[in-house]
Design a protein around this motif. Structure first.
Motif, PDB file in Angstrom:
ATOM      1  N   GLY A 112       0.955  -1.533   0.194  1.00 30.28           N
ATOM      2  CA  GLY A 112      -0.058   0.218   0.167  1.00 30.28           C
ATOM      3  C   GLY A 112       0.811   1.257  -0.176  1.00 30.28           C
ATOM      4  O   GLY A 112       0.343   2.549   0.299  1.00 30.28           O
ATOM      5  N   TYR A 113       1.870   1.164  -0.260  1.00 28.02           N
ATOM      6  CA  TYR A 113       2.955   2.626  -0.119  1.00 28.02           C
ATOM      7  C   TYR A 113       2.725   3.120  -1.903  1.00 28.02           C
ATOM      8  O   TYR A 113       2.258   2.444  -2.617  1.00 28.02           O
ATOM      9  N   SER A 114       3.253   4.117  -1.857  1.00 28.11           N
ATOM     10  CA  SER A 114       3.699   5.449  -3.252  1.00 28.11           C
ATOM     11  C   SER A 114       4.553   5.731  -3.158  1.00 28.11           C
ATOM     12  O   SER A 114       5.767   5.464  -2.483  1.00 28.11           O
ATOM     13  N   ILE A 115       5.151   6.279  -4.543  1.00 29.02           N
ATOM     14  CA  ILE A 115       6.651   6.968  -4.475  1.00 29.02           C
ATOM     15  C   ILE A 115       6.924   7.962  -3.419  1.00 29.02           C
ATOM     16  O   ILE A 115       8.022   7.873  -2.956  1.00 29.02           O
ATOM     17  N   GLU A 116       6.717   8.807  -2.737  1.00 32.03           N
ATOM     18  CA  GLU A 116       6.070   9.463  -1.562  1.00 32.03           C
ATOM     19  C   GLU A 116       7.096   8.141  -0.989  1.00 32.03           C
ATOM     20  O   GLU A 116       7.855   9.041   0.261  1.00 32.03           O
ATOM     21  N   ASP A 117       7.113   6.759  -0.411  1.00 33.97           N
ATOM     22  CA  ASP A 117       8.118   5.986   0.794  1.00 33.97           C
ATOM     23  C   ASP A 117       9.047   6.387   0.288  1.00 33.97           C
ATOM     24  O   ASP A 117       9.783   5.023   0.714  1.00 33.97           O
ATOM     25  N   LEU A 118       9.424   5.755  -1.029  1.00 39.67           N
ATOM     26  CA  LEU A 118      11.002   6.245  -1.557  1.00 39.67           C
ATOM     27  C   LEU A 118      12.091   6.850  -0.537  1.00 39.67           C
ATOM     28  O   LEU A 118      11.413   7.401   0.212  1.00 39.67           O
ATOM     29  N   PRO A 119      12.942   5.429   0.177  1.00 41.91           N
ATOM     30  CA  PRO A 119      14.043   6.237   0.924  1.00 41.91           C
ATOM     31  C   PRO A 119      14.736   7.506   0.639  1.00 41.91           C
ATOM     32  O   PRO A 119      15.297   7.828  -0.848  1.00 41.91           O
ATOM     33  N   GLU A 120      15.074   8.402   1.906  1.00 40.70           N
ATOM     34  CA  GLU A 120      15.785   9.654   0.808  1.00 40.70           C
ATOM     35  C   GLU A 120      17.065   9.836   1.192  1.00 40.70           C
ATOM     36  O   GLU A 120      18.457  10.256   0.724  1.00 40.70           O
ATOM     37  N   ASN A 121      17.481   8.399   2.459  1.00 40.39           N
ATOM     38  CA  ASN A 121      19.080   8.528   2.449  1.00 40.39           C
ATOM     39  C   ASN A 121      18.973   6.734   2.578  1.00 40.39           C
ATOM     40  O   ASN A 121      19.084   6.351   3.701  1.00 40.39           O
ATOM     41  N   LEU A 122      19.789   6.531   1.580  1.00 39.45           N
ATOM     42  CA  LEU A 122      20.266   4.787   1.742  1.00 39.45           C
ATOM     43  C   LEU A 122      21.044   4.539   2.971  1.00 39.45           C
ATOM     44  O   LEU A 122      20.102   3.408   3.584  1.00 39.45           O
ATOM     45  N   ASN A 123      21.746   5.203   3.470  1.00 34.92           N
ATOM     46  CA  ASN A 123      22.519   4.004   4.786  1.00 34.92           C
ATOM     47  C   ASN A 123      21.721   4.354   5.754  1.00 34.92           C
ATOM     48  O   ASN A 123      21.447   3.455   6.032  1.00 34.92           O
ATOM     49  N   ARG A 124      20.657   4.978   5.538  1.00 39.95           N
ATOM     50  CA  ARG A 124      19.495   4.891   7.092  1.00 39.95           C
ATOM     51  C   ARG A 124      18.932   3.839   6.568  1.00 39.95           C
ATOM     52  O   ARG A 124      18.409   3.235   7.453  1.00 39.95           O
ATOM     53  N   PHE A 125      17.529   3.870   6.036  1.00 34.19           N
ATOM     54  CA  PHE A 125      16.930   3.057   5.633  1.00 34.19           C
ATOM     55  C   PHE A 125      17.601   1.305   5.341  1.00 34.19           C
ATOM     56  O   PHE A 125      16.587   0.695   6.703  1.00 34.19           O
ATOM     57  N   ASN A 126      19.279   1.783   4.995  1.00 36.25           N
ATOM     58  CA  ASN A 126      19.254  -0.196   5.603  1.00 36.25           C
ATOM     59  C   ASN A 126      20.122  -0.125   6.554  1.00 36.25           C
ATOM     60  O   ASN A 126      20.011  -1.225   7.098  1.00 36.25           O
ATOM     61  N   SER A 127      20.875   0.859   7.709  1.00 31.11           N
ATOM     62  CA  SER A 127      20.841   0.415   8.777  1.00 31.11           C
ATOM     63  C   SER A 127      19.602   0.263   9.780  1.00 31.11           C
ATOM     64  O   SER A 127      19.450  -1.176  10.242  1.00 31.11           O
ATOM     65  N   GLU A 128      18.329   0.328   9.505  1.00 28.48           N
ATOM     66  CA  GLU A 128      16.778  -0.160   9.948  1.00 28.48           C
ATOM     67  C   GLU A 128      16.408  -1.277   9.533  1.00 28.48           C
ATOM     68  O   GLU A 128      15.992  -1.552  10.498  1.00 28.48           O
ATOM     69  N   ALA A 129      17.257  -1.485   8.763  1.00 28.90           N
ATOM     70  CA  ALA A 129      16.255  -2.763   7.514  1.00 28.90           C
ATOM     71  C   ALA A 129      17.424  -3.725   8.416  1.00 28.90           C
ATOM     72  O   ALA A 129      16.747  -4.474   8.682  1.00 28.90           O
ATOM     73  N   THR A 130      18.498  -3.502   8.793  1.00 32.37           N
ATOM     74  CA  THR A 130      19.570  -3.980   9.496  1.00 32.37           C
ATOM     75  C   THR A 130      19.608  -4.287  10.819  1.00 32.37           C
ATOM     76  O   THR A 130      18.899  -5.576  11.306  1.00 32.37           O
ATOM     77  N   VAL A 131      18.505  -3.224  11.287  1.00 30.20           N
ATOM     78  CA  VAL A 131      18.162  -3.984  12.523  1.00 30.20           C
ATOM     79  C   VAL A 131      16.730  -4.815  12.979  1.00 30.20           C
ATOM     80  O   VAL A 131      16.440  -5.685  13.507  1.00 30.20           O
ATOM     81  N   ARG A 132      15.933  -4.727  11.891  1.00 29.51           N
ATOM     82  CA  ARG A 132      14.140  -5.801  11.642  1.00 29.51           C
ATOM     83  C   ARG A 132      15.209  -6.963  11.984  1.00 29.51           C
ATOM     84  O   ARG A 132      14.307  -7.697  12.439  1.00 29.51           O
ATOM     85  N   ILE A 133      16.144  -7.461  10.557  1.00 28.49           N
ATOM     86  CA  ILE A 133      16.581  -8.944  10.463  1.00 28.49           C
ATOM     87  C   ILE A 133      17.612  -8.784  11.897  1.00 28.49           C
ATOM     88  O   ILE A 133      17.048 -10.994  12.604  1.00 28.49           O
ATOM     89  N   CYS A 134      18.320  -8.386  12.612  1.00 27.89           N
ATOM     90  CA  CYS A 134      18.748  -8.458  13.671  1.00 27.89           C
ATOM     91  C   CYS A 134      17.734  -9.047  14.687  1.00 27.89           C
ATOM     92  O   CYS A 134      18.755  -9.634  15.458  1.00 27.89           O
ATOM     93  N   ASN A 135      16.760  -8.725  15.054  1.00 31.13           N
ATOM     94  CA  ASN A 135      15.699  -8.592  15.933  1.00 31.13           C
ATOM     95  C   ASN A 135      14.967 -10.024  15.698  1.00 31.13           C
ATOM     96  O   ASN A 135      14.885 -11.183  15.763  1.00 31.13           O
ATOM     97  N   SER A 136      14.559 -10.283  14.532  1.00 29.44           N
ATOM     98  CA  SER A 136      14.387 -11.789  13.424  1.00 29.44           C
ATOM     99  C   SER A 136      15.501 -12.902  14.124  1.00 29.44           C
ATOM    100  O   SER A 136      14.813 -13.685  14.532  1.00 29.44           O
ATOM    101  N   PHE A 137      16.873 -12.314  13.589  1.00 26.74           N
ATOM    102  CA  PHE A 137      17.171 -13.360  13.990  1.00 26.74           C
ATOM    103  C   PHE A 137      17.856 -13.591  15.471  1.00 26.74           C
ATOM    104  O   PHE A 137      18.170 -15.327  15.747  1.00 26.74           O
TER     105      PHE A 137
END
Length: 348
Positions: A112-137
């Motif tokens: 349900g996302y739109s073009i406005e949800d595209l990440p503006e900062n790839l490093n922050r985006f990747n860092s937050e994604a890493t945190v979510r993976i770490c929590n699952s692991f």
């Protein structure tokens, strides 16, 4: 064994997942057929799977995909035990427990996302994604140590965690970067690469990721013997609704697929575009098995291997070695044209 009755409503309409209702009610018979085929031979051991498929969707989609993957590589699965998710054999016995990287509390999911949800900062985006993976692991490792490794069906066998990314809008854009950081402590930094105008992607070792202003999370789980009880991780950022659409036999669908593939010697990937009638994607395209060099029970490369997926190993010199097809699927972007509403819909 017959397919599961995935689309026979058992969940209250108010609790049904957006994508489930869309698949059930839309012109998606080919996609429904894919999901039914993935479920053939899958045993609903607690009688709750169809309800959870209709309400939570993504974790069940990932389990169905993993089941289809195991069938594709010729593995046999024993569903006689209540857990873990898969007790299987393919040349050797092994166990798989599935999980997803889910959104943080009160944060948007991957639909349900739109073009406005595209990440503006790839490093922050990747860092937050890493945190979510770490929590699952780490959550699954805790269960492994408290419960699974005590079960007779798990003892003496390689234990594999299977993680899929469903943690945010455009979660597929993070591709392999967060899982490589989480497991091997190596980060590929596009922001710095672009800023410096470098000829190669700037990469460096990392030992933690910022969770919030007060907390850093240690990463590099496969860089020490601490997690030797995890033999490998199966990972995909592309085992999504987009995967179902990509492999479905629906040549009449008005959809455009843009895919990204390795391009040796270049910063820029090979980009391909095709409409649905001309597009082909294998079930296992985009899937990766990442091995733990410190594993107590190492997994043979052939056990989970296939010509269409990637496998990652750590060499004796500490470098990560990826064995993958030349056209490995790094990323996929799908745009569906819906002429009735004069708009389009993006799927990962």
């Amino acid at each position: 064994m017959r397919p599961l009755p995935l689309f026979d409503d058992v969940a209250n309409e108010a609790r049904q997942h957006f994508i489930y209702r869309m698949i059930r009610d839309g012109n998606y018979e080919a996609e429904r057929s894919v999901l039914r085929a993935w479920s053939e031979g899958f045993k609903d051991r607690d009688g709750k799977f169809c309800h959870e498929f209709q309400t939570s969707f993504e974790p069940c989609l990932w389990e169905l995909y993993l089941h289809a993957y195991l069938k594709e590589i010729g593995a046999s699965v024993d569903f006689s035990s209540s857990s873990p998710d898969f007790v299987a054999t393919n040349g050797e016995d092994f166990c798989i427990e599935a999980t997803i990287a889910a959104p943080a509390e009160d944060q948007a999911g991957p639909h349900g996302y739109s073009i406005e949800d595209l990440p503006e900062n790839l490093n922050r985006f990747n860092s937050e994604a890493t945190v979510r993976i770490c929590n699952s692991f780490t959550s699954k490792v805790k269960l492994l140590r408290q419960r699974y490794k005590l079960l007779p069906q798990c003892q003496g066998k390689p234990f594999v965690l299977a993680i899929a990314s469903f943690d945010r809008p455009f979660s597929h854009l993070a591709a392999m970067r967060p899982i490589i950081s989480a497991l091997y402590g190596l980060y590929h930094d596009e922001e710095i690469t672009i800023e410096l105008g470098a000829r190669e992607v700037v990469s460096y070792a990392v030992d933690s990721v910022v969770k919030n202003e007060q907390t850093n999370i240690g990463i590099g789980y496969f860089c020490t013997p601490e997690f030797a009880d995890v033999s490998a991780v199966i990972f995909s950022s592309l085992a999504t609704w987009g995967k179902v659409r990509a492999v479905a036999e629906s040549p009449e669908a008005s959809a455009v697929y843009t895919t990204f593939h390795p391009n040796p010697g270049s910063l820029y990937p090979i980009v391909r575009t095709a409409t649905k009638p001309d597009y082909r994607e294998h079930l296992l395209d985009g899937l990766c098995v990442l091995h733990n060099p410190f594993a107590e029970h190492k997994l043979a490369p052939s056990t989970l291997g296939h010509g269409r997926l990637a496998q990652a190993y750590v060499r004796a010199d500490g470098e990560i070695n990826f064995v993958a097809p030349d056209d490995f699927l790094l990323m996929r972007h799908l745009v569906s044209v819906k002429t009735r509403c004069n708009g389009s819909q993006a799927d990962s």
